[in-house]
Design an enzyme around this catalytic site. Sequence first.
Site, PDB file in Angstrom:
ATOM      1  N   TYR A  27      10.009   3.273   1.449  1.00  0.00           N
ATOM      2  CA  TYR A  27       9.657   2.570   2.698  1.00  0.00           C
ATOM      3  C   TYR A  27       8.248   2.984   3.145  1.00  0.00           C
ATOM      4  CZ  TYR A  27       9.303   2.020   7.768  1.00  0.00           C
ATOM      5  OH  TYR A  27       8.851   1.732   9.028  1.00  0.00           O
ATOM      6  N   SER A 109       2.364   3.775  18.117  1.00  0.00           N
ATOM      7  CA  SER A 109       2.813   2.438  17.705  1.00  0.00           C
ATOM      8  C   SER A 109       3.666   1.760  18.770  1.00  0.00           C
ATOM      9  CB  SER A 109       3.628   2.575  16.419  1.00  0.00           C
ATOM     10  OG  SER A 109       4.405   1.426  16.211  1.00  0.00           O
ATOM     11  N   GLN A 130      -0.668   1.195  21.216  1.00  0.00           N
ATOM     12  CA  GLN A 130      -0.536  -0.149  20.652  1.00  0.00           C
ATOM     13  C   GLN A 130       0.451  -0.959  21.484  1.00  0.00           C
ATOM     14  OE1 GLN A 130       1.484  -0.787  16.813  1.00  0.00           O
ATOM     15  NE2 GLN A 130      -0.202  -2.155  16.288  1.00  0.00           N
ATOM     16  N   ARG A 167       9.077  -6.779   1.977  1.00  0.00           N
ATOM     17  CA  ARG A 167       8.838  -5.558   1.200  1.00  0.00           C
ATOM     18  C   ARG A 167      10.040  -5.351   0.291  1.00  0.00           C
ATOM     19  NH1 ARG A 167       6.310  -3.643   6.024  1.00  0.00           N
ATOM     20  NH2 ARG A 167       8.139  -2.455   6.652  1.00  0.00           N
ATOM     21  N   LYS A 253      -6.027  -5.107  16.462  1.00  0.00           N
ATOM     22  CA  LYS A 253      -5.769  -4.618  15.095  1.00  0.00           C
ATOM     23  C   LYS A 253      -5.249  -5.746  14.211  1.00  0.00           C
ATOM     24  CE  LYS A 253      -3.205  -1.085  12.515  1.00  0.00           C
ATOM     25  NZ  LYS A 253      -2.099  -1.661  11.763  1.00  0.00           N
ATOM     26  N   HIS A 277      -2.765  -3.871   7.365  1.00  0.00           N
ATOM     27  CA  HIS A 277      -1.490  -3.175   7.555  1.00  0.00           C
ATOM     28  C   HIS A 277      -1.166  -2.329   6.329  1.00  0.00           C
ATOM     29  CE1 HIS A 277       1.378  -4.050  10.951  1.00  0.00           C
ATOM     30  NE2 HIS A 277       2.100  -3.185  10.290  1.00  0.00           N
ATOM     31  N   ARG A 280       1.135  -3.883   3.740  1.00  0.00           N
ATOM     32  CA  ARG A 280       2.580  -3.938   4.007  1.00  0.00           C
ATOM     33  C   ARG A 280       3.044  -5.303   4.499  1.00  0.00           C
ATOM     34  NH1 ARG A 280       4.830   1.162   4.430  1.00  0.00           N
ATOM     35  NH2 ARG A 280       6.398   0.692   5.989  1.00  0.00           N
TER      36      ARG A 280
HETATM   37  C1  LIG Z   1       5.562   3.784   7.797  1.00  0.00           C
HETATM   38  C2  LIG Z   1       4.525   2.882   8.378  1.00  0.00           C
HETATM   39  C3  LIG Z   1       4.758   2.288   9.613  1.00  0.00           C
HETATM   40  C4  LIG Z   1       3.795   1.450  10.167  1.00  0.00           C
HETATM   41  N1  LIG Z   1       4.010   0.916  11.410  1.00  0.00           N
HETATM   42  C5  LIG Z   1       3.034   0.189  11.990  1.00  0.00           C
HETATM   43  C6  LIG Z   1       3.182  -0.236  13.337  1.00  0.00           C
HETATM   44  O1  LIG Z   1       4.161   0.058  13.999  1.00  0.00           O
HETATM   45  N2  LIG Z   1       2.172  -0.970  13.873  1.00  0.00           N
HETATM   46  C7  LIG Z   1       1.042  -1.301  13.161  1.00  0.00           C
HETATM   47  O2  LIG Z   1       0.158  -1.990  13.674  1.00  0.00           O
HETATM   48  N3  LIG Z   1       0.878  -0.888  11.894  1.00  0.00           N
HETATM   49  C8  LIG Z   1       1.832  -0.134  11.307  1.00  0.00           C
HETATM   50  N4  LIG Z   1       1.632   0.348  10.043  1.00  0.00           N
HETATM   51  C9  LIG Z   1       0.345   0.093   9.373  1.00  0.00           C
HETATM   52  C10 LIG Z   1      -0.655   1.192   9.754  1.00  0.00           C
HETATM   53  O3  LIG Z   1      -1.025   1.111  11.101  1.00  0.00           O
HETATM   54  C11 LIG Z   1      -1.929   1.101   8.941  1.00  0.00           C
HETATM   55  O4  LIG Z   1      -2.518  -0.153   9.149  1.00  0.00           O
HETATM   56  C12 LIG Z   1      -1.752   1.346   7.452  1.00  0.00           C
HETATM   57  O5  LIG Z   1      -0.807   2.365   7.210  1.00  0.00           O
HETATM   58  C13 LIG Z   1      -3.110   1.753   6.885  1.00  0.00           C
HETATM   59  O6  LIG Z   1      -3.050   1.899   5.529  1.00  0.00           O
HETATM   60  P1  LIG Z   1      -2.847   3.315   4.799  1.00  0.00           P
HETATM   61  O7  LIG Z   1      -1.419   3.649   4.961  1.00  0.00           O
HETATM   62  O8  LIG Z   1      -3.232   3.006   3.393  1.00  0.00           O
HETATM   63  O9  LIG Z   1      -3.736   4.350   5.455  1.00  0.00           O
HETATM   64  C14 LIG Z   1       2.587   1.188   9.470  1.00  0.00           C
HETATM   65  C15 LIG Z   1       2.363   1.799   8.233  1.00  0.00           C
HETATM   66  C16 LIG Z   1       3.308   2.648   7.703  1.00  0.00           C
HETATM   67  C17 LIG Z   1       3.018   3.326   6.401  1.00  0.00           C
END
Ligand SMILES: Cc1cc2nc3c(=O)[nH]c(=O)nc-3n(C[C@H](O)[C@H](O)[C@H](O)COP(=O)(O)O)c2cc1C
Length: 390
Positions: A27, A109, A130, A167, A253, A277, A280
């Site tokens: 995850y 978040s 956020q 995913r 964002k 993101h 993701r």
């Molecule tokens: C476990 C997880 C949870 C995330 N939850 C959010 C979220 O709640 N809100 C959001 O805008 N991005 C979320 N993201 C994306 C991150 O803010 C970010 O854009 C991303 O992790 C950046 O890439 P990196 O993991 O390669 O550094 C999440 C990422 C991960 C890994």
Amino acid sequence: MRNKWIVSLNDYRLASRKKLPKMISDYLEGGALDEITLKANEAQLNRLQLRQRSMIDVANIDTSTTVLGQNIDLPLMVSPMGMLTIFHPGSDPAVARAAVRAGTIFIHSAWAGCSLEEVMKVAPEHLWAQMAFWKDEAETHRYVQRARNAGVKTLVVAGDVGSSSKRERDLHHGLSMPPRPPVLDYFNTATRPEWVWRWLTGRKMTYGNYNIDGRPLRMSEMNSWMAENKNASANWDDFAKLRSEWSGKLVIKGIMDAEDAARAVDEGADGIFVSNHGGRQFDSQPATIDVLPSIVHAVAGRAEIYIDGGIRRGHDVAKAVSLGATAALAGRPFAYALATGGEAAVEKAFTIFRDEFKGAMGFVGKTSVSHLDESVFVDTRSPAKAEIYI
Ligand SMILES: Cc1cc2nc3c(=O)[nH]c(=O)nc-3n(C[C@H](O)[C@H](O)[C@H](O)COP(=O)(O)O)c2cc1C
């Protein structure tokens, strides 16, 4: 791997795999569909080559900079991540405290396991909040009001959550809400007793940022809450309304397009957060580092620009800033550290990033963040000529 043997963020990634059940590490590490964008984020950063300069006095390197008028010790902040509790019960407060000690910013978040107010208590000057546009406008306004009451100065709008992601790693593990993992996952989870112990005895797994009947929303209630509240219609009109009611700083964002970046600035954004993101949400879109130059061009200095996606080394921070970002952010690396060793490990993750960043600055012959620019790159576009930006 013991914390003392960890010397890179990749070490934390490997160590976190040993701590977390496979369904949780998948995850954390995984991305949408074929994970093309997830891989591209890192690969495209790695493609950029830095130009070593020699015989320059780099005895005093200053890694500090400013974001939205605030001094930070390093142009690296923590991206918002929901449900950090699933990795370690220290959750958001642990990461926020480490960010405070590193002299930088933690973004809480909108989907956090801990309430905004709880985290504001430990990082009052180092937290951006956020927020999302919910279907029920009153819910959105309530959140903005909560942020105001808690003393938040910067709101970060989730601009890329209107559509749903797919995913596949999570689907294979039955990671819905509530989770329905296949039997193999139960066996695998049993091989992670430390995580199981924390799960049973640590902080309760909730969507603690929201309340139902005065108590935090349970994980099992999240699906129906989301179905009721998710707002796929959110658009620039909502952003404009928010701008008129929020007098603090406003960042958006999930911007991946120069036209959208220009629009955001026209609508009053103070910061443009270039993000896919971490691959993701929407697969087959470009790496963030590849769209950064066009966004820098479109914004033309009218707002600050931040970027995340694949930042794994201090060198990546240097590359992002040199291409025009005010600061870079990382998500997964801090979650890997949190899962491995809680707050102390997150603090060490910052130290690793800082040392690498400082080293990179020295090798490219720059002693101040403001001096990082395109001159630090070897021009890899025409390797035959080995042209250099001068
Ligand atoms: C476990 C997880 C949870 C995330 N939850 C959010 C979220 O709640 N809100 C959001 O805008 N991005 C979320 N993201 C994306 C991150 O803010 C970010 O854009 C991303 O992790 C950046 O890439 P990196 O993991 O390669 O550094 C999440 C990422 C991960 C890994």
